[in-house]
Scaffold this motif. Structure first.
Motif, PDB file in Angstrom:
ATOM      1  N   MET A  40       0.308 -16.536  -6.667  1.00 17.97           N
ATOM      2  CA  MET A  40       1.113 -16.200  -5.502  1.00 17.97           C
ATOM      3  C   MET A  40       2.089 -15.083  -5.873  1.00 17.97           C
ATOM      4  SD  MET A  40       3.648 -18.640  -3.259  1.00 17.97           S
ATOM      5  CE  MET A  40       2.302 -19.744  -2.821  1.00 17.97           C
ATOM      6  N   VAL A  41       2.161 -14.062  -5.046  1.00 23.45           N
ATOM      7  CA  VAL A  41       3.056 -12.922  -5.283  1.00 23.45           C
ATOM      8  C   VAL A  41       4.464 -13.260  -4.808  1.00 23.45           C
ATOM      9  CG1 VAL A  41       3.513 -10.537  -4.650  1.00 23.45           C
ATOM     10  CG2 VAL A  41       1.177 -11.258  -5.152  1.00 23.45           C
ATOM     11  N   HIS A  42       5.455 -12.906  -5.603  1.00 18.67           N
ATOM     12  CA  HIS A  42       6.856 -13.175  -5.270  1.00 18.67           C
ATOM     13  C   HIS A  42       7.685 -11.938  -5.587  1.00 18.67           C
ATOM     14  CE1 HIS A  42      10.869 -15.015  -5.365  1.00 18.67           C
ATOM     15  NE2 HIS A  42      10.351 -16.036  -4.708  1.00 18.67           N
ATOM     16  N   ASP A  43       8.706 -11.695  -4.767  1.00 16.29           N
ATOM     17  CA  ASP A  43       9.556 -10.522  -4.956  1.00 16.29           C
ATOM     18  C   ASP A  43      10.236 -10.492  -6.319  1.00 16.29           C
ATOM     19  OD1 ASP A  43       8.949  -9.567  -2.479  1.00 16.29           O
ATOM     20  OD2 ASP A  43      10.859 -10.092  -1.536  1.00 16.29           O
ATOM     21  N   ARG A  44      10.490 -11.680  -6.915  1.00 16.00           N
ATOM     22  CA  ARG A  44      11.199 -11.751  -8.190  1.00 16.00           C
ATOM     23  C   ARG A  44      10.255 -11.822  -9.383  1.00 16.00           C
ATOM     24  NH1 ARG A  44      15.557  -9.544  -7.025  1.00 16.00           N
ATOM     25  NH2 ARG A  44      16.021  -9.942  -9.221  1.00 16.00           N
ATOM     26  N   ASP A  45       8.977 -11.611  -9.184  1.00 14.48           N
ATOM     27  CA  ASP A  45       8.041 -11.547 -10.311  1.00 14.48           C
ATOM     28  C   ASP A  45       8.492 -10.486 -11.303  1.00 14.48           C
ATOM     29  OD1 ASP A  45       6.386 -13.467  -9.224  1.00 14.48           O
ATOM     30  OD2 ASP A  45       4.951 -12.040  -8.382  1.00 14.48           O
ATOM     31  N   ALA A  46       8.312 -10.777 -12.589  1.00 20.56           N
ATOM     32  CA  ALA A  46       8.670  -9.828 -13.647  1.00 20.56           C
ATOM     33  C   ALA A  46       7.460  -8.969 -13.995  1.00 20.56           C
ATOM     34  CB  ALA A  46       9.158 -10.573 -14.884  1.00 20.56           C
ATOM     35  N   LEU A  47       7.536  -7.687 -13.638  1.00 21.23           N
ATOM     36  CA  LEU A  47       6.439  -6.759 -13.895  1.00 21.23           C
ATOM     37  C   LEU A  47       6.790  -5.828 -15.045  1.00 21.23           C
ATOM     38  CD1 LEU A  47       5.456  -5.642 -10.269  1.00 21.23           C
ATOM     39  CD2 LEU A  47       4.685  -7.651 -11.548  1.00 21.23           C
ATOM     40  N   ILE A  48       5.790  -5.476 -15.831  1.00 23.42           N
ATOM     41  CA  ILE A  48       5.954  -4.445 -16.860  1.00 23.42           C
ATOM     42  C   ILE A  48       5.615  -3.103 -16.230  1.00 23.42           C
ATOM     43  CG2 ILE A  48       5.153  -3.577 -19.082  1.00 23.42           C
ATOM     44  CD1 ILE A  48       4.443  -6.463 -19.842  1.00 23.42           C
ATOM     45  N   THR A  49       6.623  -2.241 -16.092  1.00 21.26           N
ATOM     46  CA  THR A  49       6.400  -0.939 -15.459  1.00 21.26           C
ATOM     47  C   THR A  49       6.489   0.219 -16.447  1.00 21.26           C
ATOM     48  OG1 THR A  49       8.733  -0.846 -14.800  1.00 21.26           O
ATOM     49  CG2 THR A  49       7.172  -1.726 -13.189  1.00 21.26           C
ATOM     50  N   GLY A  50       6.871  -0.078 -17.679  1.00 19.54           N
ATOM     51  CA  GLY A  50       6.922   0.970 -18.696  1.00 19.54           C
ATOM     52  C   GLY A  50       6.677   0.386 -20.065  1.00 19.54           C
ATOM     53  N   ILE A  51       5.896   1.069 -20.889  1.00 20.73           N
ATOM     54  CA  ILE A  51       5.609   0.636 -22.254  1.00 20.73           C
ATOM     55  C   ILE A  51       5.848   1.815 -23.191  1.00 20.73           C
ATOM     56  CG2 ILE A  51       3.853  -0.185 -23.877  1.00 20.73           C
ATOM     57  CD1 ILE A  51       2.381  -1.421 -21.462  1.00 20.73           C
ATOM     58  N   GLY A  52       6.675   1.607 -24.194  1.00 20.63           N
ATOM     59  CA  GLY A  52       6.860   2.600 -25.245  1.00 20.63           C
ATOM     60  C   GLY A  52       6.521   1.966 -26.577  1.00 20.63           C
ATOM     61  N   ILE A  53       5.500   2.468 -27.233  1.00 19.89           N
ATOM     62  CA  ILE A  53       5.080   1.854 -28.490  1.00 19.89           C
ATOM     63  C   ILE A  53       4.695   2.926 -29.496  1.00 19.89           C
ATOM     64  CG2 ILE A  53       2.715   1.516 -27.622  1.00 19.89           C
ATOM     65  CD1 ILE A  53       2.636  -1.047 -29.403  1.00 19.89           C
ATOM     66  N   VAL A  54       5.171   2.728 -30.741  1.00 21.40           N
ATOM     67  CA  VAL A  54       4.803   3.587 -31.858  1.00 21.40           C
ATOM     68  C   VAL A  54       4.483   2.689 -33.047  1.00 21.40           C
ATOM     69  CG1 VAL A  54       6.146   5.581 -31.099  1.00 21.40           C
ATOM     70  CG2 VAL A  54       7.226   3.875 -32.564  1.00 21.40           C
ATOM     71  N   SER A  55       3.499   3.101 -33.835  1.00 17.88           N
ATOM     72  CA  SER A  55       3.063   2.287 -34.965  1.00 17.88           C
ATOM     73  C   SER A  55       2.189   3.141 -35.871  1.00 17.88           C
ATOM     74  CB  SER A  55       2.276   1.065 -34.468  1.00 17.88           C
ATOM     75  OG  SER A  55       0.980   1.454 -34.021  1.00 17.88           O
ATOM     76  N   SER A  56       1.510   2.508 -36.786  1.00 17.66           N
ATOM     77  CA  SER A  56       0.557   3.221 -37.635  1.00 17.66           C
ATOM     78  C   SER A  56      -0.615   3.765 -36.833  1.00 17.66           C
ATOM     79  CB  SER A  56       0.041   2.295 -38.736  1.00 17.66           C
ATOM     80  OG  SER A  56      -0.632   1.168 -38.184  1.00 17.66           O
ATOM     81  N   LEU A  57      -0.850   3.213 -35.643  1.00 19.63           N
ATOM     82  CA  LEU A  57      -1.974   3.649 -34.815  1.00 19.63           C
ATOM     83  C   LEU A  57      -1.654   4.889 -33.991  1.00 19.63           C
ATOM     84  CD1 LEU A  57      -3.422   0.264 -33.481  1.00 19.63           C
ATOM     85  CD2 LEU A  57      -3.974   1.504 -35.582  1.00 19.63           C
ATOM     86  N   GLY A  58      -0.387   5.281 -33.910  1.00 20.56           N
ATOM     87  CA  GLY A  58      -0.056   6.476 -33.152  1.00 20.56           C
ATOM     88  C   GLY A  58       1.154   6.291 -32.274  1.00 20.56           C
ATOM     89  N   CYS A  59       1.240   7.130 -31.271  1.00 21.97           N
ATOM     90  CA  CYS A  59       2.412   7.205 -30.395  1.00 21.97           C
ATOM     91  C   CYS A  59       1.979   7.068 -28.946  1.00 21.97           C
ATOM     92  CB  CYS A  59       3.125   8.539 -30.614  1.00 21.97           C
ATOM     93  SG  CYS A  59       4.453   8.887 -29.446  1.00 21.97           S
ATOM     94  N   GLY A  60       2.473   6.029 -28.267  1.00 18.56           N
ATOM     95  CA  GLY A  60       2.221   5.874 -26.840  1.00 18.56           C
ATOM     96  C   GLY A  60       1.025   5.006 -26.516  1.00 18.56           C
ATOM     97  N   THR A  61       0.905   4.671 -25.237  1.00 17.38           N
ATOM     98  CA  THR A  61      -0.127   3.736 -24.801  1.00 17.38           C
ATOM     99  C   THR A  61      -1.537   4.312 -24.915  1.00 17.38           C
ATOM    100  OG1 THR A  61       0.337   4.467 -22.526  1.00 17.38           O
ATOM    101  CG2 THR A  61       1.369   2.422 -23.257  1.00 17.38           C
ATOM    102  N   ASP A  62      -1.713   5.581 -24.579  1.00 21.35           N
ATOM    103  CA  ASP A  62      -3.058   6.164 -24.650  1.00 21.35           C
ATOM    104  C   ASP A  62      -3.577   6.163 -26.083  1.00 21.35           C
ATOM    105  OD1 ASP A  62      -3.021   6.595 -21.940  1.00 21.35           O
ATOM    106  OD2 ASP A  62      -2.551   8.739 -22.067  1.00 21.35           O
ATOM    107  N   ALA A  63      -2.727   6.559 -27.023  1.00 20.64           N
ATOM    108  CA  ALA A  63      -3.145   6.589 -28.428  1.00 20.64           C
ATOM    109  C   ALA A  63      -3.494   5.194 -28.927  1.00 20.64           C
ATOM    110  CB  ALA A  63      -2.039   7.195 -29.292  1.00 20.64           C
ATOM    111  N   HIS A  64      -2.715   4.203 -28.515  1.00 17.77           N
ATOM    112  CA  HIS A  64      -2.987   2.845 -28.973  1.00 17.77           C
ATOM    113  C   HIS A  64      -4.252   2.277 -28.347  1.00 17.77           C
ATOM    114  CE1 HIS A  64       1.032   3.018 -30.726  1.00 17.77           C
ATOM    115  NE2 HIS A  64       0.692   1.954 -31.419  1.00 17.77           N
ATOM    116  N   TRP A  65      -4.463   2.535 -27.076  1.00 17.02           N
ATOM    117  CA  TRP A  65      -5.681   2.013 -26.440  1.00 17.02           C
ATOM    118  C   TRP A  65      -6.924   2.637 -27.079  1.00 17.02           C
ATOM    119  CZ3 TRP A  65      -6.938  -2.152 -24.169  1.00 17.02           C
ATOM    120  CH2 TRP A  65      -8.115  -2.257 -23.423  1.00 17.02           C
ATOM    121  N   GLN A  66      -6.857   3.921 -27.336  1.00 19.58           N
ATOM    122  CA  GLN A  66      -7.987   4.582 -27.993  1.00 19.58           C
ATOM    123  C   GLN A  66      -8.204   4.018 -29.402  1.00 19.58           C
ATOM    124  OE1 GLN A  66      -7.736   8.868 -28.004  1.00 19.58           O
ATOM    125  NE2 GLN A  66      -9.383   9.106 -29.505  1.00 19.58           N
TER     126      GLN A  66
END
Length: 393
Positions: free
Chosen positions: A1-27
């Protein structure tokens, strides 16, 4: 059920040995090759941070110079998250944005530590030796420069996030509680948009020494998480920065912000780690969200550290769920405070793509059906059990 107070992830910033950002990590996750440095701290390996252009997110060199590596990593990742959420530079939103940071302390004075470690075993009066050296050689200004809340302060200075601010210490559990409290505040109407995450610099002689003194680190061979368990387990640390922008569904809709995923449920707890206690916590947590869980559409993103007892107990618990599992520490190394946010980021990426990335080792089985949900686990190497359910937004 959808609710106005649901907690959504609208931004991801990630850096690691795999690279920088979501595209690099998904690849990287879909074409996985482990990135290890086995020589700098031999006989222990670390997953080193990929090369970053810190000027991208920390444009003032003066700001960069007064930060240690762990702070630069976190400030950089926070900037990526704000940028992806479409709020970077928006002074109105940033003035109302809450921030919860999970971080440890900074680097130590290696010269003082070396002198203490070398001299203590040979001291005639060890207690007097320690008191004399600690009083005379540790500088208060050094200590103040290492405080964990400096990460939050630097994010405020560099990116202008000036709403409420909290900083948690406590290794893996700190990262999980940071997310839990952000979601609770959004659900209770105590905030509309939050920046949550942490950072960890594994490329430090002092942290390598710290975990080796506890007998927790893995020596060669450096295999993946589940494979290690046959030969004693152990941590392989990794440098990671991960921040998430978590936002109320109604707030995101008003500003037209697309969401990566929905944090549908989250629980945190801790036990004394007597045999079976961590699994009992996990089972109780799972029961609170079982009504929303659909195993045919689900997988597990595990934050297992690799430390033998906890990891083996978690593996038994996960086997009963009978769904595909991916261990994030195989890919990133174990990163303590940001481990749980990073696992949430991987879950959100997979749910957004409606596909689980391929196995990271032979013990993990593939998933060919669409992914709609991910259970995210975090069993700390010593304390703390956390579980979240991430679903399509």
């Amino acid at each position: 059920m959808v609710h106005d107070r649901d907690a959504l992830i609208t931004g991801i910033g990630i850096v690691s040995s795999l690279g920088c950002g979501t595209d690099a990590h998904w690849q990287a996750l879909n074409d996985f090759r482990s990135v290890l440095d086995p020589t700098s701290f031999a006989p222990f390996a670390v997953h080193p941070l990929a090369a970053l252009d810190f000027d991208r997110q920390i444009p003032k060199r003066g700001d960069q110079r007064q930060m240690e590596a762990w702070q630069r990593i976190g400030v950089f990742a926070a900037g990526l998250a704000l940028e992806q959420a479409g709020v970077k530079g928006n002074t109105d939103l940033l003035s109302r944005m809450g921030m919860i940071v999970a971080a440890g302390g900074g680097e130590r004075d290696y010269a003082v530590d070396s002198a203490l470690l070398s001299g203590y075993p040979h001291a005639t009066n060890p207690g007097l030796f320690l008191n004399q050296h600690l009083q005379g050689e540790l500088r208060p200004t050094l200590f103040l420069a290492q405080l964990s809340n400096l990460l939050a302060g630097n994010i405020s200075i560099v990116h202008g996030v000036i709403g409420s601010s909290r900083t948690f210490m406590g290794e893996e559990a700190a990262g999980a509680d940071a997310v839990r409290i952000a979601c609770a505040r959004i659900a209770a109407g105590q905030g509309e948009i939050m920046l949550v995450g942490g950072s960890y610099n594994a490329q430090r002689a002092d942290v390598v020494l710290h975990y080796e003194m506890g007998g927790l680190q893995r020596r060669a061979p450096f295999g993946p998480i589940w494979e290690r368990q046959a030969s004693g387990g152990g941590l392989v640390l990794g440098s990671v920065g991960c921040f998430l922008v978590i936002e109320a569904r109604a707030h995101a809709a008003i500003r037209g912000a697309p969401a990566w995923a929905h944090i549908a449920a989250i629980c945190t707890d801790r036990s004394r780690r007597l045999p079976g206690e961590a699994a009992a916590n996990a089972k109780a947590q799972f029961q609170t969200m079982a009504a929303h869980y659909h195993p045919t559409e689900a997988a597990v993103i595990s934050g297992a550290s690799g430390v033998a007892a906890a990891t083996q107990e978690e593996a038994t618990f996960l086997a009963d769920l009978a769904v595909p599992v991916r261990a994030t520490a195989t890919a990133l190394g174990h990163a303590l405070e940001p481990s749980f946010p990073a696992s949430l980021a991987f879950a959100a990426l997979a749910v957004r793509h409606a596909a689980l990335f391929p196995p990271l080792e032979p013990a993990e089985r593939p998933m060919t059906t669409p992914l709609r949900q991910a259970l995210v686990t975090s069993w700390g190497h010593w304390r703390g059990e956390s579980l979240a359910l991430v679903t399509a937004a």
